[in-house]
Write a protein that holds these residues in place. Structure first.
Motif, PDB file in Angstrom:
ATOM      1  N   VAL A  86      14.181  60.331  12.076  1.00 32.39           N
ATOM      2  CA  VAL A  86      14.460  59.805  10.739  1.00 32.39           C
ATOM      3  C   VAL A  86      13.516  58.653  10.447  1.00 32.39           C
ATOM      4  CG1 VAL A  86      16.860  60.560  10.660  1.00 32.39           C
ATOM      5  CG2 VAL A  86      16.308  58.342  11.602  1.00 32.39           C
ATOM      6  N   TYR A  87      13.380  58.333   9.179  1.00 34.99           N
ATOM      7  CA  TYR A  87      12.432  57.321   8.726  1.00 34.99           C
ATOM      8  C   TYR A  87      13.191  56.227   7.987  1.00 34.99           C
ATOM      9  CZ  TYR A  87       9.301  61.071   9.909  1.00 34.99           C
ATOM     10  OH  TYR A  87       8.650  62.069  10.593  1.00 34.99           O
ATOM     11  N   TYR A  88      12.863  54.986   8.331  1.00 35.34           N
ATOM     12  CA  TYR A  88      13.549  53.827   7.768  1.00 35.34           C
ATOM     13  C   TYR A  88      12.553  52.867   7.128  1.00 35.34           C
ATOM     14  CZ  TYR A  88      17.388  55.194  10.852  1.00 35.34           C
ATOM     15  OH  TYR A  88      18.376  55.889  11.490  1.00 35.34           O
ATOM     16  N   ARG A  89      13.067  52.131   6.164  1.00 37.56           N
ATOM     17  CA  ARG A  89      12.381  50.961   5.611  1.00 37.56           C
ATOM     18  C   ARG A  89      13.425  49.882   5.415  1.00 37.56           C
ATOM     19  NH1 ARG A  89       8.299  52.460   0.728  1.00 37.56           N
ATOM     20  NH2 ARG A  89       9.690  54.139   0.186  1.00 37.56           N
ATOM     21  N   VAL A  90      13.002  48.644   5.479  1.00 34.56           N
ATOM     22  CA  VAL A  90      13.922  47.537   5.228  1.00 34.56           C
ATOM     23  C   VAL A  90      13.375  46.652   4.116  1.00 34.56           C
ATOM     24  CG1 VAL A  90      14.860  47.514   7.560  1.00 34.56           C
ATOM     25  CG2 VAL A  90      12.911  46.070   7.019  1.00 34.56           C
ATOM     26  N   THR A  91      14.294  45.998   3.451  1.00 33.98           N
ATOM     27  CA  THR A  91      13.949  45.009   2.435  1.00 33.98           C
ATOM     28  C   THR A  91      14.805  43.773   2.681  1.00 33.98           C
ATOM     29  OG1 THR A  91      15.620  45.828   0.880  1.00 33.98           O
ATOM     30  CG2 THR A  91      13.397  46.742   0.658  1.00 33.98           C
ATOM     31  N   VAL A  92      14.374  42.664   2.122  1.00 32.10           N
ATOM     32  CA  VAL A  92      15.225  41.470   2.093  1.00 32.10           C
ATOM     33  C   VAL A  92      16.085  41.600   0.848  1.00 32.10           C
ATOM     34  CG1 VAL A  92      15.283  38.969   1.853  1.00 32.10           C
ATOM     35  CG2 VAL A  92      13.541  40.051   3.294  1.00 32.10           C
ATOM     36  N   ARG A  93      17.382  41.439   1.024  1.00 36.39           N
ATOM     37  CA  ARG A  93      18.304  41.483  -0.114  1.00 36.39           C
ATOM     38  C   ARG A  93      18.754  40.049  -0.400  1.00 36.39           C
ATOM     39  NH1 ARG A  93      21.946  46.291  -1.423  1.00 36.39           N
ATOM     40  NH2 ARG A  93      22.545  45.721  -3.512  1.00 36.39           N
ATOM     41  N   TYR A  94      18.411  39.577  -1.592  1.00 37.11           N
ATOM     42  CA  TYR A  94      18.707  38.203  -1.977  1.00 37.11           C
ATOM     43  C   TYR A  94      20.147  38.068  -2.473  1.00 37.11           C
ATOM     44  CZ  TYR A  94      13.657  38.007  -1.663  1.00 37.11           C
ATOM     45  OH  TYR A  94      12.368  38.100  -1.206  1.00 37.11           O
ATOM     46  N   GLU A  95      20.621  36.851  -2.550  1.00 38.36           N
ATOM     47  CA  GLU A  95      21.999  36.588  -2.956  1.00 38.36           C
ATOM     48  C   GLU A  95      22.324  37.129  -4.341  1.00 38.36           C
ATOM     49  OE1 GLU A  95      23.037  32.504  -2.303  1.00 38.36           O
ATOM     50  OE2 GLU A  95      22.343  32.566  -0.230  1.00 38.36           O
ATOM     51  N   ASP A  96      21.327  37.235  -5.226  1.00 40.71           N
ATOM     52  CA  ASP A  96      21.585  37.763  -6.578  1.00 40.71           C
ATOM     53  C   ASP A  96      21.559  39.295  -6.630  1.00 40.71           C
ATOM     54  OD1 ASP A  96      18.891  38.395  -6.416  1.00 40.71           O
ATOM     55  OD2 ASP A  96      18.279  37.146  -8.110  1.00 40.71           O
ATOM     56  N   GLY A  97      21.382  39.962  -5.463  1.00 42.08           N
ATOM     57  CA  GLY A  97      21.401  41.420  -5.389  1.00 42.08           C
ATOM     58  C   GLY A  97      20.049  42.087  -5.520  1.00 42.08           C
ATOM     59  N   THR A  98      19.009  41.325  -5.859  1.00 41.60           N
ATOM     60  CA  THR A  98      17.672  41.913  -5.939  1.00 41.60           C
ATOM     61  C   THR A  98      17.095  42.064  -4.544  1.00 41.60           C
ATOM     62  OG1 THR A  98      16.634  39.746  -6.220  1.00 41.60           O
ATOM     63  CG2 THR A  98      17.243  40.945  -8.245  1.00 41.60           C
ATOM     64  N   GLU A  99      16.055  42.900  -4.427  1.00 42.25           N
ATOM     65  CA  GLU A  99      15.450  43.149  -3.128  1.00 42.25           C
ATOM     66  C   GLU A  99      13.952  42.900  -3.171  1.00 42.25           C
ATOM     67  OE1 GLU A  99      16.517  46.875  -1.284  1.00 42.25           O
ATOM     68  OE2 GLU A  99      18.493  46.823  -2.203  1.00 42.25           O
ATOM     69  N   SER A 100      13.413  42.538  -2.022  1.00 42.20           N
ATOM     70  CA  SER A 100      11.979  42.356  -1.882  1.00 42.20           C
ATOM     71  C   SER A 100      11.303  43.730  -1.849  1.00 42.20           C
ATOM     72  CB  SER A 100      11.657  41.614  -0.578  1.00 42.20           C
ATOM     73  OG  SER A 100      11.954  42.461   0.531  1.00 42.20           O
ATOM     74  N   GLY A 101       9.996  43.724  -1.762  1.00 45.85           N
ATOM     75  CA  GLY A 101       9.282  44.967  -1.525  1.00 45.85           C
ATOM     76  C   GLY A 101       9.640  45.509  -0.150  1.00 45.85           C
ATOM     77  N   ALA A 102       9.470  46.802   0.042  1.00 43.08           N
ATOM     78  CA  ALA A 102       9.865  47.446   1.296  1.00 43.08           C
ATOM     79  C   ALA A 102       8.845  47.198   2.406  1.00 43.08           C
ATOM     80  CB  ALA A 102      10.032  48.940   1.077  1.00 43.08           C
ATOM     81  N   SER A 103       9.359  47.223   3.626  1.00 40.77           N
ATOM     82  CA  SER A 103       8.513  47.145   4.811  1.00 40.77           C
ATOM     83  C   SER A 103       7.742  48.463   4.968  1.00 40.77           C
ATOM     84  CB  SER A 103       9.376  46.933   6.056  1.00 40.77           C
ATOM     85  OG  SER A 103      10.146  48.115   6.291  1.00 40.77           O
ATOM     86  N   GLN A 104       6.887  48.502   5.956  1.00 45.31           N
ATOM     87  CA  GLN A 104       6.263  49.776   6.303  1.00 45.31           C
ATOM     88  C   GLN A 104       7.350  50.693   6.861  1.00 45.31           C
ATOM     89  OE1 GLN A 104       2.983  49.148   8.968  1.00 45.31           O
ATOM     90  NE2 GLN A 104       1.716  48.262   7.372  1.00 45.31           N
ATOM     91  N   THR A 105       7.117  51.974   6.780  1.00 48.36           N
ATOM     92  CA  THR A 105       8.092  52.962   7.265  1.00 48.36           C
ATOM     93  C   THR A 105       8.034  53.049   8.789  1.00 48.36           C
ATOM     94  OG1 THR A 105       7.836  54.205   5.226  1.00 48.36           O
ATOM     95  CG2 THR A 105       8.787  55.375   7.095  1.00 48.36           C
ATOM     96  N   ALA A 106       9.213  53.091   9.399  1.00 46.51           N
ATOM     97  CA  ALA A 106       9.326  53.241  10.854  1.00 46.51           C
ATOM     98  C   ALA A 106      10.035  54.561  11.158  1.00 46.51           C
ATOM     99  CB  ALA A 106      10.119  52.091  11.443  1.00 46.51           C
ATOM    100  N   ALA A 107       9.495  55.315  12.105  1.00 46.53           N
ATOM    101  CA  ALA A 107      10.110  56.575  12.524  1.00 46.53           C
ATOM    102  C   ALA A 107      10.907  56.348  13.802  1.00 46.53           C
ATOM    103  CB  ALA A 107       9.035  57.623  12.770  1.00 46.53           C
ATOM    104  N   VAL A 108      12.114  56.927  13.853  1.00 49.85           N
ATOM    105  CA  VAL A 108      12.969  56.798  15.024  1.00 49.85           C
ATOM    106  C   VAL A 108      13.471  58.189  15.405  1.00 49.85           C
ATOM    107  CG1 VAL A 108      15.111  55.819  15.940  1.00 49.85           C
ATOM    108  CG2 VAL A 108      13.716  54.494  14.329  1.00 49.85           C
ATOM    109  N   THR A 109      13.286  58.548  16.676  1.00 50.30           N
ATOM    110  CA  THR A 109      13.759  59.834  17.176  1.00 50.30           C
ATOM    111  C   THR A 109      14.928  59.609  18.111  1.00 50.30           C
ATOM    112  OG1 THR A 109      11.544  60.755  17.020  1.00 50.30           O
ATOM    113  CG2 THR A 109      13.105  61.931  18.411  1.00 50.30           C
ATOM    114  N   ASP A 110      15.993  60.370  17.880  1.00 51.42           N
ATOM    115  CA  ASP A 110      17.187  60.249  18.719  1.00 51.42           C
ATOM    116  C   ASP A 110      17.254  61.451  19.641  1.00 51.42           C
ATOM    117  OD1 ASP A 110      19.604  59.556  19.846  1.00 51.42           O
ATOM    118  OD2 ASP A 110      20.765  60.394  18.204  1.00 51.42           O
TER     119      ASP A 110
END
Length: 63
Positions: free
Chosen positions: A39-63
């Motif tokens: 699966v592929y993930y991205r993360v963002t910073v979520r601010y107190e007002d509910g807005t989000e930063s730009g996304a990180s680079q995509t990371a792949a994770v295999t289970d």
């Protein structure tokens, strides 16, 4: 402020928000990832007002 975790959804071809971590743990566990898949993930910073930063680079994770 926290970290918002998004996982790639191949059906909709978008990154879906799967959770927000407001702690300082420094990690995220996706208990819904199907076994034996990549699966592929991205993360963002979520601010107190509910807005989000730009996304990180995509990371792949295999289970």
């Amino acid at each position: 402020m926290g970290v918002a975790v998004h996982r790639w959804n191949p059906e909709t071809e978008t990154f879906d928000l799967i959770g927000v971590d407001d702690s300082s743990a420094g990690y995220w566990w996706d208990g819904t990832q199907p076994a034996g898949t990549t699966v592929y993930y991205r993360v963002t910073v979520r601010y107190e007002d509910g807005t989000e930063s730009g996304a990180s680079q995509t990371a792949a994770v295999t289970d």
